[in-house]
Design an enzyme around this catalytic site. Sequence first.
Site, mmCIF file in Angstrom:
data_model
loop_
_atom_site.group_PDB
_atom_site.id
_atom_site.type_symbol
_atom_site.label_atom_id
_atom_site.label_comp_id
_atom_site.label_asym_id
_atom_site.label_seq_id
_atom_site.Cartn_x
_atom_site.Cartn_y
_atom_site.Cartn_z
ATOM 1 N N ASP A 114 -13.700 5.809 3.077
ATOM 2 C CA ASP A 114 -12.586 5.808 4.031
ATOM 3 C C ASP A 114 -11.858 7.144 4.070
ATOM 4 O O ASP A 114 -11.402 7.572 5.126
ATOM 5 C CB ASP A 114 -11.605 4.687 3.696
ATOM 6 C CG ASP A 114 -10.456 4.658 4.674
ATOM 7 O OD1 ASP A 114 -10.727 4.533 5.878
ATOM 8 O OD2 ASP A 114 -9.292 4.823 4.251
ATOM 9 N N ASP A 115 -11.756 7.814 2.913
ATOM 10 C CA ASP A 115 -11.037 9.101 2.891
ATOM 11 C C ASP A 115 -11.716 10.106 3.806
ATOM 12 O O ASP A 115 -11.063 10.943 4.409
ATOM 13 C CB ASP A 115 -11.002 9.691 1.474
ATOM 14 C CG ASP A 115 -10.419 8.702 0.486
ATOM 15 O OD1 ASP A 115 -9.363 8.144 0.784
ATOM 16 O OD2 ASP A 115 -11.042 8.469 -0.562
ATOM 17 N N GLU A 147 -13.493 4.917 -2.716
ATOM 18 C CA GLU A 147 -12.058 5.171 -2.515
ATOM 19 C C GLU A 147 -11.504 6.139 -3.557
ATOM 20 O O GLU A 147 -11.644 5.909 -4.765
ATOM 21 C CB GLU A 147 -11.328 3.817 -2.621
ATOM 22 C CG GLU A 147 -9.842 3.886 -2.449
ATOM 23 C CD GLU A 147 -9.420 4.155 -1.009
ATOM 24 O OE1 GLU A 147 -10.205 3.868 -0.095
ATOM 25 O OE2 GLU A 147 -8.310 4.672 -0.822
ATOM 26 N N ASP A 148 -10.885 7.184 -3.079
ATOM 27 C CA ASP A 148 -10.141 8.115 -3.943
ATOM 28 C C ASP A 148 -10.964 8.690 -5.093
ATOM 29 O O ASP A 148 -10.469 8.804 -6.230
ATOM 30 C CB ASP A 148 -8.846 7.454 -4.453
ATOM 31 C CG ASP A 148 -7.786 7.401 -3.350
ATOM 32 O OD1 ASP A 148 -8.048 7.923 -2.256
ATOM 33 O OD2 ASP A 148 -6.704 6.851 -3.595
ATOM 34 N N ASN A 203 0.211 14.634 4.403
ATOM 35 C CA ASN A 203 1.096 13.617 3.831
ATOM 36 C C ASN A 203 1.630 14.121 2.494
ATOM 37 O O ASN A 203 0.978 14.952 1.860
ATOM 38 C CB ASN A 203 0.310 12.317 3.578
ATOM 39 C CG ASN A 203 -0.115 11.655 4.865
ATOM 40 O OD1 ASN A 203 0.653 11.561 5.799
ATOM 41 N ND2 ASN A 203 -1.360 11.210 4.900
ATOM 42 N N LYS A 255 -5.682 -1.924 -1.082
ATOM 43 C CA LYS A 255 -6.478 -1.680 0.121
ATOM 44 C C LYS A 255 -7.162 -2.973 0.582
ATOM 45 O O LYS A 255 -7.188 -3.277 1.771
ATOM 46 C CB LYS A 255 -7.516 -0.603 -0.175
ATOM 47 C CG LYS A 255 -8.033 0.018 1.057
ATOM 48 C CD LYS A 255 -8.157 1.509 0.896
ATOM 49 C CE LYS A 255 -8.418 2.144 2.230
ATOM 50 N NZ LYS A 255 -8.411 3.584 2.195
ATOM 51 N N TYR A 269 0.854 -1.185 0.000
ATOM 52 C CA TYR A 269 0.000 0.000 0.000
ATOM 53 C C TYR A 269 0.897 1.245 0.000
ATOM 54 O O TYR A 269 1.996 1.202 -0.539
ATOM 55 C CB TYR A 269 -0.987 -0.065 1.190
ATOM 56 C CG TYR A 269 -2.204 0.789 0.923
ATOM 57 C CD1 TYR A 269 -2.999 0.552 -0.188
ATOM 58 C CD2 TYR A 269 -2.516 1.870 1.726
ATOM 59 C CE1 TYR A 269 -4.077 1.373 -0.486
ATOM 60 C CE2 TYR A 269 -3.597 2.686 1.435
ATOM 61 C CZ TYR A 269 -4.370 2.434 0.329
ATOM 62 O OH TYR A 269 -5.423 3.241 0.024
ATOM 63 N N ARG A 302 -8.763 10.826 -7.959
ATOM 64 C CA ARG A 302 -7.914 11.505 -6.970
ATOM 65 C C ARG A 302 -7.123 10.442 -6.217
ATOM 66 O O ARG A 302 -7.351 10.160 -5.056
ATOM 67 C CB ARG A 302 -8.794 12.327 -6.023
ATOM 68 C CG ARG A 302 -8.114 13.465 -5.348
ATOM 69 C CD ARG A 302 -8.351 13.449 -3.844
ATOM 70 N NE ARG A 302 -7.921 12.194 -3.236
ATOM 71 C CZ ARG A 302 -8.096 11.866 -1.972
ATOM 72 N NH1 ARG A 302 -8.718 12.649 -1.165
ATOM 73 N NH2 ARG A 302 -7.654 10.705 -1.480
#
Length: 544
Positions: free
Chosen positions: A261-262, A238-239, A401, A167, A96, A149
Amino acid sequence: MNTQDKVSGYDLLRSAHLNKGMAFTEAERRAYHLEGLLPPGVRTLELQVARTHAELAQIENDLHKYLYLSDLQSRNETVFYATLMSDPSRFMPIVYTPTVGEACQKFDHIYRGGRGMYVPISARGRVKELLENWPEKDVRFIVVTDGERILGLGDLGVCGMGIPIGKLSLYTACAGVPPQYCMPVTLDVGTNNHELLEDPLYLGMRHERVRGDDYHAFVGEFIDAVQALFPKCCVQWEDFANFNAVPLLARYKDKLCTYNDDIQGTAAVALAGIFGALRISGQKLADQRFLFLGGGSAATGIAELISEAMTLEGMTIDAARARHALFDIQGLMVKSRSDLADFQKPFAVEHAPLDTFVDAVKALKPTGIIGVSTVPKLFNQQVIEAMTELNERPIIFPYSNPTSRSECTAEEAYAWSNGNAIFASGSPFPPVTLHDGRTFMPGQGNNVYIFPAMGMAVFATEATRVTQEMFIVAAKAVAEQVTEQSLATGLIYPPQAKILDASLHVAARVAEHIFEKNLARVPRPSDIEAYIRKRAYRPAYATT
Ligand code: NAD
C-alpha cells in the site's frame, strides 16, 4: 447449526466475534447458559452504539479513546464496527493515523494482549506450525509488517503491530471486508531501536535486525506457510523499509496475490486526485507533465503509475515517463548525475543541472507539482506564482505528512494562485475563504480511498493477482464519484464521511476488471456491484 450452539456461557461472552453483551435476548440467555452472567436488562445494538459514543465523548485524550476502542474490539466486534461505521471520518484518526502512531510508540507499555500473529525469526523452520495456531482456518487477507518504518516514526520493532491491526480495522469499516477473514501479522526480526532494546518492557526479540539472506529466507518461509495454509489469501506489505519493500514486492507480485500500500496505494490515491483535477480543468492525462519535489519511493511510485496510466491513452511507457521529472535534495535529477538509484533513473531528464525548485518549474513547465519531500514550505510564493503563470489551473499537491511537513498550506496555494490552484494535500486542511469571499474545500489524498476497496475487490473475487492496472481502475473509480458540486468548491476526492459507499463502488469497478482479465477464482456474477454489496460485512447481530 449456529456457531453459538458450540460456544456458550462464559466463553460466549469472551468471544469478540459472537458476543452480543447486553443485547442477548432473554431466550438466547436461556439457550446459551448466560442467565445470571449478565444484568437482567436487554439493550439493542443501537443503544450499545449510542452508549459507546457517549462514553467516548467523556474521554479527552485520543490515545485513551484508542485504548477504549481497542478493548471494545476485543470484547464485542459488532459494537466496535457499528461505532466506527457510524462516523468513519471521526473514528479513522483514532483507530489509525495519527493516534495509532502514538499507540505504536507506547505499545509495549500499553499492551493488552489479544490481537494478531507474532512470528519471530527464532521460529524459522516452524513458521507454518505457528500460523496453525491462528483460530480462523480460512484467512483471506493478511497485513504484514516487520516494523522497520512505521509511519514516519522509524523502527519500532514488534511495537509496529498497531499498524496491521488498525489498517485491517479500516478494511472492514471502510469497505466491508469481513473481519473474521483478516489476520494482522508482525514478522519480528529484531530491532535497531536501542531505546526499545534497553526497555525492560519491550515485547520483541532483543537483538539487532537480521538482514540479508537470513531475512529473505525467513520472509520466504512465511509466504510459503501462508500459501500452504490459506491458498486464497492476499498479502499486503506494510511499513517495510524501502530497501526491503521494493525487492519484496518485485519478488512476489507475479507469484501470488499481493501488494504494497505504501507504494501502490499511495500512487493510486495521487492518480485519483489527478483524475479529479482533470475533471476541473477539462484536460487530458496525456497532456500533463509532473514535477516532483522529492525522489523517494512515494515520488517514483506515483510517477510510475501516472506513466502507466498514460500508456492506456496510447503513449509508450518511455514517452510517458519522459513527461515527468524529480527534484531531490541534490537538485533536479538530470541524466548526468551519478548518484541516482535504479528506480530513479527512468525519470532522469536530459537537462543542465538546476539547484532551485522554482528554476526547475520555469525550465520544465509542468502542469502539476507533487510534494513528497518530507520538508515543509518548499512550495513557496515564487513556486506557486510561477505555476500560475504557466497554467490556467495549476495542480498543486503537497503530499508530505504530517501537516507540519506539508510543502505549503491550502491557504497559501489558493491565495498565491488567486484561487486557480487545484489543490490536494497529504494531511487535512480546513476550508479556505479568500479575501474576495470565494470558499475552497481542500481534499486529502488519503490512501483510505484505495486500499480498503482493493481489499474488498480481491476478497470478493478471490483474485489470483493484484496488478498495476487494478490501481489505475481504482483511481478512476474514486475520481468519478466526486460530485459536480464538490468540484465547484475545488474538492477532488469524495467525502470521507461516505467512505463505505465510495469504497464499495470502487471495489465493484476493480472486481469488474478482475473478471475481465480472468484473474478471479469465482464465477462472474450478473450484477457485480450487487454481488460486492452482498458480500460486504455489516455490523449486525445474527438472529438465533
Ligand atoms: P523518502 O524519504 O523515500 O523520500 C524523500 C525524498 O525527498 C528524497 O528523495 C529526498 O532526497 C527528498 N528531499 C529531502 N529533502 C529535500 C529538500 N530539501 N529538497 C528537495 N528534496 C528533498 O520518503 P517517501 O516515502 O517518498 O515519502 C515522502 C513524503 O510523502 C512523506 O512525508 C510521506 O508522509 C508522504 N507520503 C504521503 C502519502 C499520502 O498522503 N497518501 C503517501 C506516502 C507518502
